[in-house]
Structures are given as C-alpha cells and as structure tokens.
Design an enzyme around this catalytic site. Sequence first.
Site, PDB file in Angstrom:
ATOM      1  N   HIS A  95     -11.734  -4.607   8.408  1.00 34.90           N
ATOM      2  CA  HIS A  95     -12.691  -4.575   7.122  1.00 34.90           C
ATOM      3  C   HIS A  95     -14.253  -3.742   7.332  1.00 34.90           C
ATOM      4  CE1 HIS A  95      -9.988  -7.704   5.942  1.00 34.90           C
ATOM      5  NE2 HIS A  95     -10.291  -7.578   4.646  1.00 34.90           N
TER       6      HIS A  95
ATOM      7  N   GLU B  31       0.833  -1.325   0.022  1.00 38.70           N
ATOM      8  CA  GLU B  31       0.001   0.075   0.126  1.00 38.70           C
ATOM      9  C   GLU B  31       0.928   1.282  -0.045  1.00 38.70           C
ATOM     10  OE1 GLU B  31      -0.312  -2.701   2.108  1.00 38.70           O
ATOM     11  OE2 GLU B  31      -2.157  -3.366   1.444  1.00 38.70           O
TER      12      GLU B  31
END
Lengths: 326, 368
Positions: free
Chosen positions: A129, A60
Amino acid sequence: MAKMTMVQALNLALRQEMEKDDRVILLGEDVGVDGGVFRVSDGLIDRFGAERVIDTPLAESGIVGAAIGMAVYGLRPVCEIQFSGFTYFNFHQLESHAARLRHRSQGKYHVPMVLRAPYGGGVRALEHHSESREAYYAHTPGLKMVIPSGPRNSRALMVSAIRDPDPVIFFEPKSLYRAFREEVPEEEEILPLGVPVKVREGGDMTLVAYGAMIPPSLEAAEALKSNHGIEVEVFDLLTISPLDVTLIAESVRKTGHAVVVHEAHRSFGPGAEIMARLMEEAFFYLEAPVKRVTGYDIIYPLFARENAYMPNAKRIVRAVRETLAS
Amino acid sequence: MPKTPLPFSHQSEYLSILDENGNVDKALEPELPEEFLLKLYWYMLLGRRFDERMLNLQRQGRIGTFPPLIGQEASQLGAVAALKPSDWMAPAFREALAEIWRGKSMENTILYYAGYDEGGVIEKSRNDLPLAIPVSSQTLHAVGIAMAIKYRGQPDVAMTFFGDGATSEGDFHEALNFAGVFQVPVIFVCQNNQWAISTPLAKQTRSETIAQKAASYGFPGIQVDGNDILAVYSASLKAIERARSGEGPSLIECLTYRMGLHTTADDPTKYRDNKEVKMWESRDPISRFRTYLLNKGVLSNKKSQQYEEEIKTEIQGVVERSEELMTELGAPEDMFAHQYDELPPHLLRQREEMLDQWRLDQEEEKHG
C-alpha cells in the site's frame, strides 16, 4: 472559489466531466455505494446512478479489460484500482492491450481510458500500500503517466486525462489526499498533459520533483534560501510520461546544477531518465553531476522504518548543498 | 444430431452439525477427544480476545491498520485444526487465528501490524506462507505446493484460505483449474463472510453458492455453516483425507460473516444495515460451541471463566513483550535485510548512504 482537499478536487473533476459528457463512466471496487475507500467518488452514484458509477466484482484485470472494451465502443471509462499495489493484476491488460490497441488496429481503435490509483508512502499503511512504481507505466509505450501534487492541479490534470484520446495512468499521492487545501475554481480549469510547471524561481539550482515529493522539495528550497542563501528553481513534472524536459534543460543552462527527487526506487527510476535527458540537452552547462534523492532499491519497508526510507526536506537540502559544493 | 442433456453430474451439499443454539445433530457429530474440543474452544476464545485487543491497540495508535477477524473464528480454526503440522497453509490476510493455531507467535502478529517487517517471520515449526494481501494470489501458491508434494510423493496436503471477493479474481479460477487438471492435494477454503469491503456477495457473483464453482473445475465443493466449528472441522477432515489419499482437490465454502470492519480504515455503516450485523450476532460461533460443550459436560462455567482469565493474562504478556521487542527493533539498516541471498554492491552502498542520511536527520532534529 472553494478551498478543497485533493480528494474533493478530484471528485469535482469527475462530477463535472460526467455532467458534461455522458460517455464518462466510473468503474472499480467500492467506487459506488462506498464512494471509494478514500471517498474520491463520494456521492457520484447518487448523482449519476449505478449504471455510470459501477461497483464491480473484485477483479482488477476485469476492471481494466472491461474498460478497454468500453473505450473501444466509444465510452470514456475512468477506472479506479484501489491501491497502485494492486495494479499488477491488471498490468497485462494495460501493456498488452490498452497501450497497443491504437497501433494493433492501425488507428481504427483507440483507448481513451483513465486508470486512477493512489500511490506512495508515508501513511503508515499495510504491505503493498506504499509503493511508487510509476516507472513500470512510464516505461510502457502507448501509456501516459500522470501524477498531480495538489488539489488544484489534480483537478485540472484529471480533466485533461479524461479528455485525452489515449490511456492515462493517473497516480494520486495518497499522503496528500487530505494534507492541505487549495482554492479550486468551480469553472473549468485544465492543465495540459506532458508539460512540467515551474513552481519556484531560483538561479542557483534546478530541483525536479513530482507528486508527494513537491511539499518537501519546496520546504527544502525555502530552508536553502533562508539558511544558506541558495536560490532553488523547483519544477513539478506533473506528467512523468511523455516526459518533456525543455523547460528543465533551460533552467539547468541557467543554474548549471540539478537535483532530482522521487520516492520511487532509484535504479531505472524516473530520475534516471531525467538525468539522461539533461545529459542530452544541457551537458555542457552542467557544473556538477546531477544528484538523485530517492527511495532506496529495496522492498518498501513496513511503516516502522518508512521515515528512514522516504526522501525528506533534510535529505534534499544536503543533496543540493553537496551538488553545489562539488 | 440429437439435442440431449449433457452428462454433467454435480451435487453440492450443505453441512451443519451444531446449530446457533448449540443443538447438535447426533448422527453427524464427530467423535473428538475432550482435550481437543477444549483446545478448539480455548483457541476460539483466544482469537476473539486477541482480536479485541488488537482493535484496542489500533485505536490507541500503538499498531497500524489491521483486518479484524471477529465472527470468523470457527471457519478458520475448524479448517486448520484438521491439518497436520507437516501440511502446508497459504492464508489470505484475515486468518490471524489460523496462523496462531499453526504456531505463529502473537508477538509477531503485533509486530507485523505495528509496522515491523520482522513480524512476518515464519516460525521454523510451521509450513505456512506469509499472509497475502493481494486478493486470491495465494491460491495458486497452494496449488504449486500441492503439485510439488505430488511430484515428491509426500503424504502432505496444502490448504489455502480466501474470501468471497477472491472468487472474482482470475488467479482463483486459474488455481482451481490447475488443481482440477493436475489432481493435486489442495484444499480451497473460502471464508465467505458476505462482504468484500462494501460489495455484498450478491454483487460479487451470480452463482447461488461458491461451493458449486468447484464443479466447473471437476472436483467436489461443499458449503458448510462456517460458524459451526464441528461442520467446518468435519468437512475439512474429509477433504484433507481425500487429498492425502490421492483423490485430488476440494473446495469448502464456509458461510460466515464479517462481524467487524474490513480493516480498521473501513466504515461499514456507509454500506450495510446494522440489523444484518445483529442477526449474525445471534449466530455467533463461540457461544454455540460453549453451549455444546456445557451440555456435553466437557466444559463448566467455572472452567470457561478460568480460560478467560488465562487468555487475558497471556494476551497482556504478549502485548508487553511485543512492545518491549519494538524498543529493540527498528534499526533502519535492517530494512536492507532479506532482499537477496547476497546484497549486491550498489545496495551495500545505499545501505551506508541511508545510515548516513538517517544519522544526519537525527542530529539535525536534535539541534533544531
């Protein structure tokens, strides 16, 4: 006009901007061949090739750092980070560079990039999440923080985000990805960043929400009208930062009451800033303290308990009634 | 000012002891007690059957998303089986079998994936970290544990698991660098299952192997057939002994394959050829180990069948007990547990508020 889900509407925005402007490129994990784990970039690699729809290694910070370099060179990268819970890997690149390059280079460079990431709960997901941590990004000078609430506005905001000369963090409410469809015009439609929209008129109460909290807020407004005769005016922030409360303060001067809703944690959350701005801009019109309906200040529970954590229409109805009764 | 070759010396080895047909290299075959071999077999079988049951439960909506481990039984079990209970283990998220071997109850695994935070509990018997979803982040924790072990002069080691995708993350490289610089007792075990969701290894790294990455950090790396439990076990034991005797870290790359889905939310038909999956099916880690044990006379078909029955019964009991536990758990106020050592006043108030709101929600739902 075609009826689209939010996923399809975002795909349309990306496709059209890529058609119009060869500076726009996509990069991220699984965005190409797989079309993104939520399929937002589905088919785009076939249309534009692997040089413009880049499946990156699993990194990322690499994705965002490279996007900054691309943006400095004159491209308009749109990064996907698979879940907002993984943006902490790249937080440093956003805070130390994306947000500051314009200033640090004294205007020579700017970073016209978009970071897309699904955020929020309510989908029975795994740990990391389900969080709503937009406050981190809204708190960072130099970044813009945008959260759409439906197919049509997600498309129109994405177009603005891509064209914006500064870095935009674009959080997509994953629980709404396929929750409903809306007419989305094929021809260009844009919504300006930094301007909330009034999505329901009412004279008794000003309700402020955004993202996945818009559907329960509208449901609550409907229930308040039919069950209690209370008229609620609902605002959809769309842009969390830069925040403009002009229209909301105007509404509060009319209603004298406000409730703010978000699934993010309460303390130091966007609601706190909205309340502070209302204090500054409409204090003498407020007839009761502003209430917040939010996620609690705890680690987001695994999904067996998420219904008790997430704000819902019932909680919003109660908050509105309590505010009006106080 | 000459131009000369650098004195860079590194040689990586590839180790395979048991081939896909169950043939063993006698010279490399480790000498292991029969009970231990049978225990390994029993756990591999348990891992496979438990995974199948989990997939089943997920498809029936009885648990949420989970990452199947099918195909990776040897590469995770072979590594942890070489640890002592007092050693430490920092898993990624596809090591359910390694955790079970270390003492995690299968009930807790089910609870976790059914959305109950209680399933994350670390049983007193094991020195393990909870599974880590943010890719590669746990590798640094294992290094820190190893640094502390060295500081305290303890004879323990730390082992951490991660996948091929993780080797692209910064945390992974920082972990290897720390381990090399500080020469601490840590073992990096890469479950190279060839796929990071849709990204194949060839698009993850240009390195010919993952094992060779250790060379850049100044310690040995070895590549092993990850579907060969004897090779994984032997390489792990050697790395553990090395670490325990103060010789520093090692990297073990287990070549294996993600036979199933990344998670149950994934659709691999979108990005990989089924021929590849079929090819790897013929390299199955369990069937070759069964052949080996049968040839060795350690296992009989009858005993193997008996294991299947035992495991089936055990898993059935686990599922029943975990679903029973679910009826006892789930009080919403428990979401406020384990936030801080002491819950600050505003959270005590929020807990009350949450309970009030929850009760009112329930009442309103009851009365329409």
